[in-house]
Design a protein around this motif. Structure first.
Motif, PDB file in Angstrom:
ATOM      1  N   LEU A 351      -3.859  -0.698 -21.450  1.00 34.36           N
ATOM      2  CA  LEU A 351      -1.996  -1.018 -20.603  1.00 34.36           C
ATOM      3  C   LEU A 351      -1.452  -1.298 -21.417  1.00 34.36           C
ATOM      4  O   LEU A 351       0.033  -1.051 -21.173  1.00 34.36           O
ATOM      5  CB  LEU A 351      -3.172  -1.962 -19.646  1.00 34.36           C
ATOM      6  N   TRP A 363      -4.165  -7.291 -15.077  1.00 37.89           N
ATOM      7  CA  TRP A 363      -4.585  -6.266 -15.298  1.00 37.89           C
ATOM      8  C   TRP A 363      -5.864  -6.105 -16.321  1.00 37.89           C
ATOM      9  O   TRP A 363      -6.438  -5.910 -17.197  1.00 37.89           O
ATOM     10  CB  TRP A 363      -4.531  -4.841 -15.168  1.00 37.89           C
ATOM     11  N   THR A 368      -7.532   1.012 -17.928  1.00 36.21           N
ATOM     12  CA  THR A 368      -7.779   1.621 -16.459  1.00 36.21           C
ATOM     13  C   THR A 368      -8.044   2.670 -16.431  1.00 36.21           C
ATOM     14  O   THR A 368      -7.433   3.768 -17.379  1.00 36.21           O
ATOM     15  CB  THR A 368      -7.201   0.957 -15.411  1.00 36.21           C
ATOM     16  N   ASN A 370      -8.756   5.732 -13.871  1.00 39.46           N
ATOM     17  CA  ASN A 370      -8.341   6.955 -13.288  1.00 39.46           C
ATOM     18  C   ASN A 370      -6.757   6.813 -13.347  1.00 39.46           C
ATOM     19  O   ASN A 370      -6.747   7.350 -12.160  1.00 39.46           O
ATOM     20  CB  ASN A 370      -8.492   5.856 -11.457  1.00 39.46           C
ATOM     21  N   ASN A 372      -4.665   5.035 -15.592  1.00 41.87           N
ATOM     22  CA  ASN A 372      -3.632   4.818 -17.195  1.00 41.87           C
ATOM     23  C   ASN A 372      -4.113   5.211 -18.211  1.00 41.87           C
ATOM     24  O   ASN A 372      -3.123   5.414 -19.119  1.00 41.87           O
ATOM     25  CB  ASN A 372      -3.498   3.548 -16.616  1.00 41.87           C
ATOM     26  N   GLU A 502      -7.835   3.781  -5.478  1.00 40.28           N
ATOM     27  CA  GLU A 502      -6.882   2.834  -4.877  1.00 40.28           C
ATOM     28  C   GLU A 502      -5.768   3.007  -3.681  1.00 40.28           C
ATOM     29  O   GLU A 502      -5.260   3.172  -3.960  1.00 40.28           O
ATOM     30  CB  GLU A 502      -6.154   2.389  -6.087  1.00 40.28           C
ATOM     31  N   ARG A 578       1.343   4.910  -4.756  1.00 41.06           N
ATOM     32  CA  ARG A 578       1.328   5.126  -6.607  1.00 41.06           C
ATOM     33  C   ARG A 578       0.593   6.294  -6.659  1.00 41.06           C
ATOM     34  O   ARG A 578       1.130   6.686  -7.453  1.00 41.06           O
ATOM     35  CB  ARG A 578       1.521   4.398  -6.718  1.00 41.06           C
ATOM     36  N   HIS A 579      -0.203   5.983  -6.211  1.00 36.91           N
ATOM     37  CA  HIS A 579      -1.270   7.472  -6.788  1.00 36.91           C
ATOM     38  C   HIS A 579      -1.806   8.687  -6.290  1.00 36.91           C
ATOM     39  O   HIS A 579      -1.805   8.364  -4.837  1.00 36.91           O
ATOM     40  CB  HIS A 579      -2.848   6.452  -6.359  1.00 36.91           C
ATOM     41  N   TRP A 618       4.472   3.758 -14.316  1.00 33.05           N
ATOM     42  CA  TRP A 618       3.234   5.085 -14.506  1.00 33.05           C
ATOM     43  C   TRP A 618       3.430   6.201 -13.673  1.00 33.05           C
ATOM     44  O   TRP A 618       3.448   7.274 -13.338  1.00 33.05           O
ATOM     45  CB  TRP A 618       2.148   4.639 -14.903  1.00 33.05           C
ATOM     46  N   HIS A 657       5.862  -1.837 -14.689  1.00 32.02           N
ATOM     47  CA  HIS A 657       5.103  -1.310 -13.881  1.00 32.02           C
ATOM     48  C   HIS A 657       6.178  -1.490 -12.188  1.00 32.02           C
ATOM     49  O   HIS A 657       5.911  -0.755 -11.392  1.00 32.02           O
ATOM     50  CB  HIS A 657       3.364  -2.075 -13.834  1.00 32.02           C
ATOM     51  N   GLN A 661       3.655  -2.455 -18.745  1.00 29.56           N
ATOM     52  CA  GLN A 661       2.306  -1.197 -18.900  1.00 29.56           C
ATOM     53  C   GLN A 661       2.841  -0.550 -19.535  1.00 29.56           C
ATOM     54  O   GLN A 661       4.100   0.216 -18.498  1.00 29.56           O
ATOM     55  CB  GLN A 661       1.928  -1.514 -17.264  1.00 29.56           C
TER      56      GLN A 661
HETATM   57  C1  FUC Z   1      -4.550   0.525 -11.393  1.00 28.07           C
HETATM   58  C2  FUC Z   1      -3.143   0.683 -10.645  1.00 28.07           C
HETATM   59  C3  FUC Z   1      -1.683  -0.046 -10.478  1.00 28.07           C
HETATM   60  C4  FUC Z   1      -2.315  -0.223 -12.186  1.00 28.07           C
HETATM   61  C5  FUC Z   1      -3.829  -1.208 -12.908  1.00 28.07           C
HETATM   62  C6  FUC Z   1      -3.654  -1.363 -14.259  1.00 28.07           C
HETATM   63  O1  FUC Z   1      -5.224  -0.540 -10.581  1.00 28.07           O
HETATM   64  O2  FUC Z   1      -3.345   1.212  -9.813  1.00 28.07           O
HETATM   65  O3  FUC Z   1      -0.680   0.230  -9.907  1.00 28.07           O
HETATM   66  O4  FUC Z   1      -1.306   0.854 -13.536  1.00 28.07           O
HETATM   67  O5  FUC Z   1      -4.320   0.247 -12.212  1.00 28.07           O
END
Ligand code: FUC
Length: 989
Positions: A351, A363, A368, A370, A372, A502, A578-579, A618, A657, A661
């Motif tokens: 990240l 984090w 991550t 899903n 990143n 998310e 954001r997603h 992101w 972010h 990030q």
């Molecule tokens: C997911 C995103 C957050 C962030 C995190 C590292 O949980 O929803 O915005 O990027 O990853």
């Protein structure tokens, strides 16, 4: 840095005015970074990261090593999870989301993973007070950071770089006056378990963090002066120059093995590097780095003076000025960051890439999955960073073992592997954090990257064989875990329980068959089937995957016309999460395209509008890619504007972010590439989303699927003017610009050059023999004009404006005067002219287009004049002038014999015959025949069977297999002219 409790003075300094244009690929500042992480400049070699603060009296370099993490080997599975699956699913089928959420939360979420840890700091101290002329920079062309300043009339320089070939960070301290270099150097760490010692000129620092043990070795060598190493400090006195070399070795061998010897690893590196001179280390670093970095260049135009020149000022001004070169800098910085944080042998970029100062990072500074981690690698293929993809590929392969355990414990599945929304150094694969962690599609998304790498390198079967078991394992998990849903009546196969990353519906995360899962799993089944086909394996499995793919819920639109995020039409139009997971099908996948699914494209547009523009760094970067795929360059550029502003881009150009990030940096590189070129679904689309701000520009080196590379592409006034595409492996090339499309068979290693009409320009052109007729679009060179179909779909020369020209190659066997006729149409209100000149610019004839005779671009008439031409092959230029922006069209030009009659068939005795194969042609076999008489060409197979015959005269291109292609392989061509004959072996493509 946090723990040091030191506040650095920001130096006011004498301004050195350096305009951005001087070196558009340098980040620079006139003060040190203070104590601010996001002011400091990153370097990295894929194993080690360094963040340079550049203070004069105390210079801190924050250190990282890609395997220094908390925790240790093991898994994070929640034992017994699978025994609650039935209850959770029953609750979902009943629509009792509260119950489903509570079962998932209570029984199916494992403990959180480990976090990426700082190594500590390298600290350089001097007694330099009151410095002036301060400058701190990072040159992306060399990957060297530099701090320069003056004290007491002496100019001091510190250069810092991280070398991948030598596995070290190097700091060189020098001055322009001999004997002036004096400083102290030491190391610190935030970890309690540490021990400093020394040996000769080396400081040795042993540190333990949970299961990880690491050793830093810091070596010094000085030219002149005195060096002493004691009490944890290196001291250099009165040297001309000195070099510090640092490496970190760890005990990490794999996610399940930490039996390595950090001291032995660090010593092995140092023993090798200390035998080299500074010049050798530097030369090896430059050779390694520049081979990758220099492949791509981007030019979007120069900045206005109001943009400013200090990098952070340019970010502040970006939205109120015109600074396209900041986009270029940010783009190349993204490429730089991936080279610095992801090289074979190291871990993938996390990240924060490879730069983290905190022991409890946000984090976990982990992986991550899903969005990143995948986003980090979006630019790796298109931005020509092939060397950087291996840590990701190796990581995905190494996750299978842990993922198989999680498949069993959490899903009761015996065949296949799964990873949820996060992983770490230890490859832990269970759901974590909360019910939003219940998302079994991380492994699916990750394995699409394996297939993508193959698409960019489509002849590398050995690679495909190597990664196929990992792809197959991901597919098997879904074949074994998807269940039939009872709600829609369609008996779709769905993931259950899952979530749409998310986001919640009502107040619940848990759901079944969210759109993103269906899209990802569709890709997994299709890609794995394709791979199995290419490898000729697993026929039964291919059939099973295809059958299951058909039963996945299709992507659909809902009550607002939006793409539905869930299987149910639950979308809330004011949800700005954001997603935008359900647009995975738009990007990075290509299930939703303007060409194949125009209705879903409309739906994607509604979704993007409803979600809104503003978001985290992101998410903005993702939206650049989305809008590029929507073919809306101006909206994509709007996303760039929203990203290149101080709240989303820090002074050191790290993505916010917020907080820092790195995915936004990488996602933006991918976005710019997608604006300039797209290459999914079998075609290469040029400038599909060029914003009006980037009127003129050029790019070199970006890559397309199919093993193609843009040797160079240029555009002017928002229109393509030139493109050269290199075919690396000889795949079929389908290239699209606007509504123009061309398809070619290519030869490995060849470069195909096109003009702005996608006309191939580096093939030999056939001269038209006069008298005769020339189609106006059959030019050999042009400026400004376009090829445009008329009402019958026949191509003509269209959109001709004042000052444009087209050129034709003609062969005049007998000198004479011809009647030149042009079939033209125009909507100009005043007369326009077409002036014909020879290659020296001498005017030969002028055609006048009479506005009374044509009233529009499709209202044709024939205008004529006389033209005298000399004997021989020559190029004629037709220059167009008249009312600017008036639209004129030309269908054909004809040259008829005037006063000097030419005999219908001129048979001459052949005195010369030369035949050459032409490798770049739309035909399977093309030969350029140079003869001064009639000739015939017969083509035979190598076993002597007659294939076809062509007749010709003079210098001409002869083609076989232009419409129906010949079988690939070798043929024999026999060319006869008079009593001359040539026989040659030719290859059909
Ligand atoms: C997911 C995103 C957050 C962030 C995190 C590292 O949980 O929803 O915005 O990027 O990853």
């Amino acid at each position: 840095m946090k723990s040091l409790g030191v506040v650095f003075g920001t130096l006011a300094c004498v301004a050195t005015i350096v305009v951005a244009a001087e070196n558009p690929l340098t980040l620079w500042y006139d003060s040190d970074a203070g104590s601010e992480f996001t002011n400091a400049l990153p370097i990295g070699n894929g194993y080690m990261g360094g963040l340079i603060y550049g203070g004069v009296e105390k210079d801190y370099i924050g250190l990282n090593e890609s395997t220094v993490w908390s925790g240790g080997p093991g898994d994070n599975n929640k034992q017994g999870a699978a025994s609650h699956l039935k209850d959770a699913r029953d609750a979902l089928w009943r629509g009792d989301y509260a119950a489903a959420e509570s079962i998932v939360g209570q029984y199916m979420i494992g403990p959180g993973p480990a976090s990426f840890q700082p190594v500590g700091d390298l600290i350089i101290s001097t007694s330099h007070k009151g410095s002036t002329n301060y400058r701190r920079e990072l040159d992306l062309k060399t990957a060297i950071a530099k701090t320069t300043y003056s004290v007491g009339g002496v100019n001091y320089t510190r250069e810092y770089f991280a070398s991948y070939p030598d596995h070290v960070i190097v700091v060189r301290l020098s001055a322009d006056k001999d004997g002036s270099v004096s400083f102290g150097a030491t190391m610190t760490t935030p970890h309690m378990n540490n021990k400093m010692s020394s040996s000769g000129n080396t400081l040795i620092y042993d540190v333990t963090v949970n299961a990880i043990k690491f050793q830093n070795r810091l070596y010094v060598t000085a030219e002149g002066g005195k060096v002493s190493v004691s009490n944890g400090t290196i001291a250099v006195e009165g040297a001309d120059a000195a070099t510090l070399i640092l490496t970190t070795g760890t005990n990490f061998k794999s996610f399940e093995d930490v039996t390595g010897d950090p001291g032995a690893n660090a010593s092995a590196v140092m023993d090798k590097v200390t035998k080299k001179t500074y010049a050798q280390i530097l030369a090896d670093h430059l050779k390694d780095y520049q081979a990758i970095f220099n492949r791509v260049s981007l030019n979007l135009g120069a900045a206005d003076a109001s943009a400013g020149d200090i990098t952070s000022t340019r970010v502040k001004n970006f939205n109120s000025t015109n600074d396209p070169s900041l986009v270029e800098l940010h783009y190349q910085y993204g490429r730089y960051l991936l080279i610095a944080s992801s090289r074979k042998g190291g871990q993938p970029a996390n990240l924060q890439g490879i730069w983290n100062k905190d022991t409890s990072p946000i984090w976990g500074s982990k992986y991550t999955t899903n969005i990143n981690l995948e986003m980090n690698y979006w630019p790796v293929e298109t931005a020509n960073l092939g060397e950087c993809v291996w840590p990701l590929i190796d990581k995905i392969k190494s996750m299978v073992k842990q993922g198989e355990k999680t498949a069993k414990v959490h899903w009761g599945v015996d065949e296949g592997w799964v990873e949820h929304h996060n992983t770490d150094l230890w490859n832990r694969t269970a759901p974590i954090d909360g019910t939003w962690g219940m998302w079994p599609t991380g492994s699916g998304w990750l394995t699409t990257h394996l297939w993508e790498h193959f698409l960019f390198n489509p002849t590398d079967k050995a690679f495909l064989e190597d990664v196929y078991p990992t792809m197959k394992g991901a597919a098997l998990f879904y074949l074994n875990s998807l269940v039939e849903e009872p709600e829609t009546g369609n008996k779709y196969l769905v993931t259950a329980p899952s979530d749409s990353p998310e986001n919640d519906h009502g107040s619940y995360n848990v759901c079944f068959g969210p759109t993103m899962d269906n899209q990802i799993i569709r890709d997994v089944f299709n890609y794995t089937t394709e791979a199995a086909k290419i490898l000729g394996v697993d026929a039964d499995l291919q059939a099973q995957m295809q059958a299951a793919a058909k039963r996945l819920p299709p992507t659909k639109t809902g009550k607002y016309g939006q793409i539905t995020e869930w299987l149910q039409d639950w979308d809330n139009p004011s949800n700005h999460n954001r997603h935008i997971s359900h647009l995975y099908g738009l990007f990075p996948s290509s299930q939703i395209t303007p060409e194949e699914t125009p209705d879903l494209i409309k739906g994607a547009g509604v979704t993007l509008e409803q979600r809104g523009d503003d978001a985290t760094g992101w998410s903005l970067a993702w939206k650049i890619n989305f809008w590029a795929r929507m073919h809306d360059g101006d909206h994509a550029y709007k996303m760039i504007r929203m990203l290149l502003t101080p709240s989303k881009t820090y002074n050191n150009l790290f993505d916010a972010h917020p907080p820092f990030q790195i995915d936004g940096n990488f996602g933006a590189v991918s976005g710019v590439n997608e604006m300039l070129m797209q290459s999914h679904n079998g075609r290469i689309q040029l400038l599909p989303a060029l914003p009006s701000q980037w009127k003129d520009g050029s790019v070199k080196g970006i890559r397309a699927r199919g093993g193609f590379e843009v040797d160079s592409m240029a555009w002017k006034g928002g229109k393509l003017t030139y493109i050269a595409i290199k075919s690396n492996v000889g795949q079929k090339l389908e290239v699209v610009y606007g509504s123009t499309k061309q398809t070619f068979n290519t030869v490995p290693g060849s470069v195909y050059e096109f003009d702005g009409n996608l006309k191939l320009t580096n093939q030999p052109f056939e001269a038209a023999t006069l008298p005769g007729k020339i189609q106006a679009e059959s030019y050999v060179a042009m400026d400004g004009v376009q090829i445009e179909p008329d009402e019958e779909g026949e191509p003509n020369l269209g959109w001709i404006n004042d000052g444009d020209y087209s050129e034709y190659l003609v062969n005049v066997p007998t000198a004479g005067t011809f009647t030149l006729t042009a079939r033209v149409a125009s909507e100009a209100e005043t007369a326009s002219t077409i002036t014909v000149t020879d290659s020296k610019g001498k005017a030969l004839a002028t055609l006048t287009v009479d506005p009374a005779k044509t009233k529009g671009w499709n209202d044709w008439y024939e205008a004529s004049t006389e033209i005298s031409l000399e004997k021989g092959e020559q190029k004629l230029r037709f220059e167009y002038s008249g009312e600017s922006d008036s639209l004129r069209t030309v269908d054909w030009y004809s040259f008829e014999s005037g006063t000097t009659a030419i005999p219908a068939a001129v048979k001459m005795a052949a005195t010369e015959l030369d035949v050459r194969p032409v490798s770049m042609s739309r035909a399977s076999v093309a030969l350029m025949v140079h003869s001064d008489a009639d000739f015939e060409v017969r083509l035979y197979t190598v076993t002597g069977n007659f294939v076809a015959k062509r007749d010709g005269r003079g210098n001409s291109l002869v083609e076989f297999g232009k419409n129906g292609r010949l079988t690939q392989g070798n043929y024999i061509a026999v060319v006869k002219s008079g009593n001359l004959q040539k026989t040659l072996k030719v290859k059909a493509y």
